[in-house]
Design an enzyme around this catalytic site. Structure first.
Site, PDB file in Angstrom:
ATOM      1  N   SER A 132       0.824  -1.110  -0.098  1.00  0.00           N
ATOM      2  CA  SER A 132       0.073  -0.096  -0.055  1.00  0.00           C
ATOM      3  C   SER A 132       0.779   1.281  -0.084  1.00  0.00           C
ATOM      4  O   SER A 132       1.510   1.549   0.878  1.00  0.00           O
ATOM      5  CB  SER A 132      -0.846  -0.119   1.225  1.00  0.00           C
ATOM      6  OG  SER A 132      -1.333   1.312   1.757  1.00  0.00           O
ATOM      7  N   HIS A 190      -1.116  -1.406  -4.250  1.00  0.00           N
ATOM      8  CA  HIS A 190      -2.465  -0.935  -3.558  1.00  0.00           C
ATOM      9  C   HIS A 190      -2.583   0.646  -3.455  1.00  0.00           C
ATOM     10  O   HIS A 190      -1.525   1.158  -2.748  1.00  0.00           O
ATOM     11  CB  HIS A 190      -2.659  -1.613  -2.225  1.00  0.00           C
ATOM     12  CG  HIS A 190      -4.097  -1.469  -1.405  1.00  0.00           C
ATOM     13  ND1 HIS A 190      -5.085  -2.130  -1.600  1.00  0.00           N
ATOM     14  CD2 HIS A 190      -4.211  -0.334  -0.516  1.00  0.00           C
ATOM     15  CE1 HIS A 190      -6.040  -1.686  -0.981  1.00  0.00           C
ATOM     16  NE2 HIS A 190      -5.642  -0.530  -0.236  1.00  0.00           N
ATOM     17  N   ASP A 220      -4.285   4.038  -2.145  1.00  0.00           N
ATOM     18  CA  ASP A 220      -5.455   4.464  -1.170  1.00  0.00           C
ATOM     19  C   ASP A 220      -5.713   5.820  -1.613  1.00  0.00           C
ATOM     20  O   ASP A 220      -5.062   6.829  -1.535  1.00  0.00           O
ATOM     21  CB  ASP A 220      -4.815   4.222   0.205  1.00  0.00           C
ATOM     22  CG  ASP A 220      -4.865   2.807   0.799  1.00  0.00           C
ATOM     23  OD1 ASP A 220      -5.720   2.168   0.648  1.00  0.00           O
ATOM     24  OD2 ASP A 220      -3.643   2.500   1.429  1.00  0.00           O
ATOM     25  N   ASP A 248      -7.078  -5.968   3.914  1.00  0.00           N
ATOM     26  CA  ASP A 248      -6.041  -4.700   3.907  1.00  0.00           C
ATOM     27  C   ASP A 248      -6.205  -4.152   5.434  1.00  0.00           C
ATOM     28  O   ASP A 248      -7.062  -4.050   6.210  1.00  0.00           O
ATOM     29  CB  ASP A 248      -6.962  -3.846   3.106  1.00  0.00           C
ATOM     30  CG  ASP A 248      -6.047  -2.393   3.041  1.00  0.00           C
ATOM     31  OD1 ASP A 248      -5.213  -2.226   3.447  1.00  0.00           O
ATOM     32  OD2 ASP A 248      -6.910  -1.349   2.650  1.00  0.00           O
ATOM     33  N   GLY A 249      -4.795  -4.048   6.069  1.00  0.00           N
ATOM     34  CA  GLY A 249      -4.663  -3.423   7.301  1.00  0.00           C
ATOM     35  C   GLY A 249      -4.093  -4.487   8.362  1.00  0.00           C
ATOM     36  O   GLY A 249      -4.582  -5.556   8.457  1.00  0.00           O
ATOM     37  N   GLY A 250      -3.137  -3.881   9.056  1.00  0.00           N
ATOM     38  CA  GLY A 250      -2.531  -4.780  10.138  1.00  0.00           C
ATOM     39  C   GLY A 250      -1.743  -5.853   9.865  1.00  0.00           C
ATOM     40  O   GLY A 250      -1.621  -6.806  10.548  1.00  0.00           O
ATOM     41  N   SER A 263       2.563  -0.492   6.402  1.00  0.00           N
ATOM     42  CA  SER A 263       3.625   0.010   6.837  1.00  0.00           C
ATOM     43  C   SER A 263       5.061  -1.122   7.126  1.00  0.00           C
ATOM     44  O   SER A 263       6.052  -0.879   7.347  1.00  0.00           O
ATOM     45  CB  SER A 263       3.342   0.474   8.404  1.00  0.00           C
ATOM     46  OG  SER A 263       2.469  -0.472   8.806  1.00  0.00           O
TER      47      SER A 263
END
Ligand code: DX5
Ligand code: ZN
Length: 247
Positions: free
Chosen positions: A13, A38, A40, A184-186, A214
Site C-alpha cells: 500500500s 494498492h 489508497d 487490508d490493514g494490520g 507499514s
C-alpha cells in the site's frame, strides 16, 4: 510458479511509501517482487485524511507494469468511477457503506470500463446487517469480482490488526467460495510465532490478496527494494493458504 503460489498476491500500500518519491517507491516494490500496487484514495469526508487522486495514478501507471488496485475511501464513489478508470485503475473498490443506493448503475459503469469490480467493508461494518443484504447477494452471485475486508478502521496505516476481520473473511467465504478476498490493514509477519503472523492468519481464513503498508515500506529495507518484507509476508501467507487447504 506453482498453482498454489500464484493464488497469493502481495499488494504493498503506497500509503506508507515516501510521497516525495512515489514513482521510485512503486518501482522498488515492483523489483522487490510485489504483485499488485494498492492505491489508497481518501477524500477528507469518508475518512478525515486526504491522499492522492487520478492524476497521480495516471503518472504512476506509466512507471510500472503492475496492476493497480484502487481503494476508494470516498463519499459518493459513483462520481469517481470514470476518472479513476480513465486514469488506469485495474481494480476499483468502492465501500459498501457508501454504495447502498446505486448498486446496479455502479456495476454497469464499472463493466463498461472493464475494471475489476471490488466492494469493501470497513472494520466495524457487519456484512450480515440487513443494510448489506443486497450487496451480499451480489457477492454470492458474482456480480462483484473481489471483496476487500479491512482489519483496521479505514483512514490510516500502521494500526493494529483486529481479529473481527477473520470472521468477516469466513462469512464472505461462506457466501462465495471462490471470489478473491483482499485483506487490508494490520498485516505483519512473525515467523517465530506463526499464530501471531497476521499474514498467515488471514490467508488461512481465506484471503488471497494481502495488502501491507507499514510493514513493507520500512526504510530499513529500502536499498534492497523491500524484498525482505515482501518475501516474508508471502511466505507466511503461503503457509496459511496451505493450512487452509489441509483442513
Ligand atoms: C487503511 C488503508 C490501508 C493501509 C494499510 O485505511 O486502506 O491500505 O495503508 O496499512 P498497514 O499495512 O500499515 O496497516
Ligand atoms: Zn487500502
Amino acid at each position: 510458479m506453482s498453482d498454489i503460489e500464484s493464488r497469493i498476491k502481495i499488494a504493498p500500500s503506497i500509503l506508507s511509501a515516501d510521497f516525495a518519491n512515489l514513482g521510485d517507491e512503486v518501482q522498488r516494490v515492483e523489483r522487490g517482487g510485489a504483485d499488485i500496487i494498492h492505491y489508497d484514495v481518501m477524500d477528507g469526508h469518508f475518512v478525515p485524511m486526504i491522499t492522492v487522486g487520478p492524476l497521480v495514478l495516471k503518472r504512476l501507471k506509466e512507471l510500472s507494469r503492475l496492476p493497480f488496485s484502487t481503494h476508494l475511501m470516498v463519499k459518493n464513489p459513483e462520481r469517481q468511477i470514470k476518472t479513476f478508470c480513465e486514469a488506469g485503475a485495474d481494480y476499483l473498490t468502492i465501500h459498501a457503506e457508501e454504495a447502498k443506493g446505486h448498486l446496479d448503475e455502479i456495476i454497469q459503469e464499472m463493466d463498461s470500463f472493464g475494471v475489476v469490480k471490488g466492494i469493501a467493508f470497513d472494520l466495524g461494518t457487519n456484512p450480515r446487517d440487513a443494510r448489506y443484504h443486497k450487496i451480499c447477494e451480489y457477492i454470492r452471485d458474482n456480480k462483484f469480482d473481489m471483496v476487500l475486508i479491512l482489519a483496521v478502521k479505514a483512514g490510516a496505516g500502521g494500526q493494529p490488526f483486529n481479529e473481527e476481520a477473520l470472521k468477516t473473511i469466513s462469512y464472505i467465504r461462506s457466501l462465495n467460495p471462490t471470489i478473491p478476498i483482499e485483506l487490508d490493514g494490520g498485516i505483519n509477519y512473525i515467523p517465530e510465532i506463526r499464530e501471531k503472523s497476521t499474514a498467515y492468519l488471514v490467508a488461512k481464513a481465506g484471503a488471497e490478496i494481502i495488502v501491507a503498508g507499514s510493514k513493507v515500506f520500512n526504510p530499513q529495507f529500502k536499498q534492497e527494494d523491500y524484498q525482505t518484507p515482501i518475501q516474508r509476508i508471502r511466505a507466511e501467507a503461503l503457509s496459511g493458504y496451505r493450512a487452509s487447504r489441509a483442513r
